[in-house]
Design an enzyme around this catalytic site. Sequence first.
Site, PDB file in Angstrom:
ATOM      1  N   LYS A  10      45.687  44.449  38.748  1.00 22.56           N
ATOM      2  CA  LYS A  10      45.764  43.192  39.529  1.00 22.56           C
ATOM      3  C   LYS A  10      46.452  42.129  38.699  1.00 22.56           C
ATOM      4  O   LYS A  10      46.437  42.158  37.469  1.00 22.56           O
ATOM      5  CB  LYS A  10      44.366  42.726  39.962  1.00 22.56           C
ATOM      6  CG  LYS A  10      43.383  42.364  38.839  1.00 22.56           C
ATOM      7  CD  LYS A  10      43.429  40.949  38.367  1.00 22.56           C
ATOM      8  CE  LYS A  10      42.479  40.721  37.190  1.00 22.56           C
ATOM      9  NZ  LYS A  10      42.689  39.484  36.452  1.00 22.56           N
ATOM     10  N   PRO A  95      47.916  48.303  30.615  1.00 20.38           N
ATOM     11  CA  PRO A  95      47.482  47.907  29.268  1.00 20.38           C
ATOM     12  C   PRO A  95      46.007  47.485  29.245  1.00 20.38           C
ATOM     13  O   PRO A  95      45.508  46.893  30.205  1.00 20.38           O
ATOM     14  CB  PRO A  95      48.411  46.737  28.943  1.00 20.38           C
ATOM     15  CG  PRO A  95      49.628  46.970  29.762  1.00 20.38           C
ATOM     16  CD  PRO A  95      49.121  47.574  31.043  1.00 20.38           C
ATOM     17  N   VAL A  96      45.344  47.811  28.139  1.00 18.31           N
ATOM     18  CA  VAL A  96      43.904  47.555  27.998  1.00 18.31           C
ATOM     19  C   VAL A  96      43.686  46.141  27.445  1.00 18.31           C
ATOM     20  O   VAL A  96      44.476  45.679  26.600  1.00 18.31           O
ATOM     21  CB  VAL A  96      43.305  48.629  27.047  1.00 18.31           C
ATOM     22  CG1 VAL A  96      41.845  48.344  26.749  1.00 18.31           C
ATOM     23  CG2 VAL A  96      43.466  50.014  27.675  1.00 18.31           C
ATOM     24  N   ALA A  98      44.086  43.185  28.812  1.00 17.11           N
ATOM     25  CA  ALA A  98      45.374  42.524  29.003  1.00 17.11           C
ATOM     26  C   ALA A  98      45.340  41.450  30.071  1.00 17.11           C
ATOM     27  O   ALA A  98      46.324  40.762  30.289  1.00 17.11           O
ATOM     28  CB  ALA A  98      46.413  43.575  29.381  1.00 17.11           C
ATOM     29  N   GLY A  99      44.206  41.327  30.821  1.00 18.80           N
ATOM     30  CA  GLY A  99      44.144  40.348  31.913  1.00 18.80           C
ATOM     31  C   GLY A  99      44.614  40.921  33.234  1.00 18.80           C
ATOM     32  O   GLY A  99      44.842  40.196  34.196  1.00 18.80           O
ATOM     33  N   MET A 100      44.742  42.257  33.275  1.00 23.30           N
ATOM     34  CA  MET A 100      45.182  42.897  34.509  1.00 23.30           C
ATOM     35  C   MET A 100      44.089  43.733  35.171  1.00 23.30           C
ATOM     36  O   MET A 100      44.364  44.514  36.087  1.00 23.30           O
ATOM     37  CB  MET A 100      46.394  43.786  34.231  1.00 23.30           C
ATOM     38  CG  MET A 100      47.670  42.992  34.221  1.00 23.30           C
ATOM     39  SD  MET A 100      49.092  44.074  34.138  1.00 23.30           S
ATOM     40  CE  MET A 100      49.056  44.483  32.445  1.00 23.30           C
ATOM     41  N   GLY A 102      42.346  46.322  34.197  1.00 22.52           N
ATOM     42  CA  GLY A 102      42.476  47.787  34.085  1.00 22.52           C
ATOM     43  C   GLY A 102      41.133  48.513  34.148  1.00 22.52           C
ATOM     44  O   GLY A 102      40.979  49.466  34.919  1.00 22.52           O
ATOM     45  N   GLY A 103      40.168  48.047  33.380  1.00 18.76           N
ATOM     46  CA  GLY A 103      38.845  48.696  33.370  1.00 18.76           C
ATOM     47  C   GLY A 103      38.166  48.577  34.722  1.00 18.76           C
ATOM     48  O   GLY A 103      37.563  49.532  35.220  1.00 18.76           O
ATOM     49  N   SER A 104      38.297  47.396  35.349  1.00 14.74           N
ATOM     50  CA  SER A 104      37.702  47.182  36.679  1.00 14.74           C
ATOM     51  C   SER A 104      38.382  48.076  37.711  1.00 14.74           C
ATOM     52  O   SER A 104      37.730  48.622  38.604  1.00 14.74           O
ATOM     53  CB  SER A 104      37.875  45.728  37.117  1.00 14.74           C
ATOM     54  OG  SER A 104      37.290  44.873  36.189  1.00 14.74           O
ATOM     55  N   ASP A 138      35.549  41.621  38.402  1.00 14.18           N
ATOM     56  CA  ASP A 138      36.771  41.920  39.162  1.00 14.18           C
ATOM     57  C   ASP A 138      36.667  43.224  39.960  1.00 14.18           C
ATOM     58  O   ASP A 138      37.591  43.571  40.697  1.00 14.18           O
ATOM     59  CB  ASP A 138      37.980  42.036  38.208  1.00 14.18           C
ATOM     60  CG  ASP A 138      38.397  40.683  37.652  1.00 14.18           C
ATOM     61  OD1 ASP A 138      38.060  39.657  38.272  1.00 14.18           O
ATOM     62  OD2 ASP A 138      39.060  40.663  36.600  1.00 14.18           O
TER      63      ASP A 138
HETATM   64  O1  C5P Z   1      32.056  40.232  34.603  1.00 14.52           O
HETATM   65  P1  C5P Z   1      32.789  40.641  33.390  1.00 14.52           P
HETATM   66  O2  C5P Z   1      32.097  41.710  32.604  1.00 14.52           O
HETATM   67  O3  C5P Z   1      34.220  40.998  33.653  1.00 14.52           O
HETATM   68  O4  C5P Z   1      32.848  39.352  32.478  1.00 14.52           O
HETATM   69  C1  C5P Z   1      33.139  39.397  31.094  1.00 14.52           C
HETATM   70  C2  C5P Z   1      32.766  38.056  30.483  1.00 14.52           C
HETATM   71  O5  C5P Z   1      33.629  37.042  30.986  1.00 14.52           O
HETATM   72  C3  C5P Z   1      31.374  37.571  30.822  1.00 14.52           C
HETATM   73  O6  C5P Z   1      30.454  38.048  29.894  1.00 14.52           O
HETATM   74  C4  C5P Z   1      31.515  36.069  30.740  1.00 14.52           C
HETATM   75  O7  C5P Z   1      31.493  35.647  29.404  1.00 14.52           O
HETATM   76  C5  C5P Z   1      32.922  35.836  31.237  1.00 14.52           C
HETATM   77  N1  C5P Z   1      32.992  35.519  32.686  1.00 14.52           N
HETATM   78  C6  C5P Z   1      32.564  34.277  33.146  1.00 14.52           C
HETATM   79  N2  C5P Z   1      32.644  33.974  34.481  1.00 14.52           N
HETATM   80  C7  C5P Z   1      33.189  34.858  35.351  1.00 14.52           C
HETATM   81  C8  C5P Z   1      33.648  36.120  34.905  1.00 14.52           C
HETATM   82  C9  C5P Z   1      33.535  36.409  33.562  1.00 14.52           C
HETATM   83  O8  C5P Z   1      32.077  33.450  32.375  1.00 14.52           O
HETATM   84  N3  C5P Z   1      33.280  34.527  36.637  1.00 14.52           N
END
Ligand code: C5P
Length: 285
Positions: A10, A95-96, A98-100, A102-104, A138
């Site tokens: 994404k 890419p891991v 990376a803000g895309m 990938g894991g989700s 995500d």
């Molecule tokens: O939900 P996820 O595991 O992707 O989030 C990783 C980290 O990003 C959370 O532990 C939190 O620190 C931060 N986060 C947040 N608010 C969100 C999504 C993520 O603070 N809406």
Amino acid sequence: MDITVRAHAKLNLTLDVVRRREDGYHDMKMVMQSVSLDDRIRITTGTGERDRVRSNLTFLPTDERNLALRAARLYCEASGADPGGLLIQMQKQIPVCAGMGGGSADAAAVMLAMHSLYPRDGLGLEELCALGETLGSDVPFCIRGGTALAEGRGERLTPLRPLPDCRFVICKPPFSVSTPALFGKLRCQKIRHRPDTEGVLAAIERGDLADIARHMYNVFEPLVAAEHREVREIQQSLISAGALGACMSGTGPTVFGLFDDTAAAEAAAKELKASYSAVFVASPL
Ligand code: C5P
């Protein structure tokens, strides 16, 4: 049994952090877009052995820390399915860190695959999204895909009109950003510049690509760009090559440009490949 699925990356066309919540998470407002860049995941059931994960990336965890394996187990718990030993083989391209997403994306694709192998009454997309949310913010968007406005932690989704045909040139510079650390650094009250989310929503509704691109913005971008000059350099390179707009995705460091011209997108990617190894041309899904 064997099933092969694609997990799509994404991009954030916009990312705004509205406020910090009592539970430590943040309320978001993001326009999300799934793209053709993908990981391929093959799931084999009935191996008769303990659950295993294999991947082309040797540094990825293959135990319970692997989101794809956790997604499969979560689906089995919720549905009562017993696959009799799973082998999850992942060919990763996204890419891991990376803000895309990938894991989700991998977790979402595995849940959808398990759902098609072991369908259960009362376990539809909505329930899968609720399960997915426990794995990552995500994951619900990755289950639904397409173009959507994501609010709350990212789980409140409003589907939007698909983007007009276009190309994304995606470039991941060679460093990673810690998502929790970046959220920790952000002071919501002090955010000076925010994306015009309403403007993007209106442009999407009109199918106006140039206006969508003009409004793309991510509140994390200045924080990451302040520490890594590559973010601005990639943006400049994309804009000089004819991108209608260029923006960082998620918590970065990936930067993408939006193009209405395939040849210009290919040329921009070629130029970036001289300096960066992780460069992709993708289409919206
Ligand atoms: O939900 P996820 O595991 O992707 O989030 C990783 C980290 O990003 C959370 O532990 C939190 O620190 C931060 N986060 C947040 N608010 C969100 C999504 C993520 O603070 N809406």
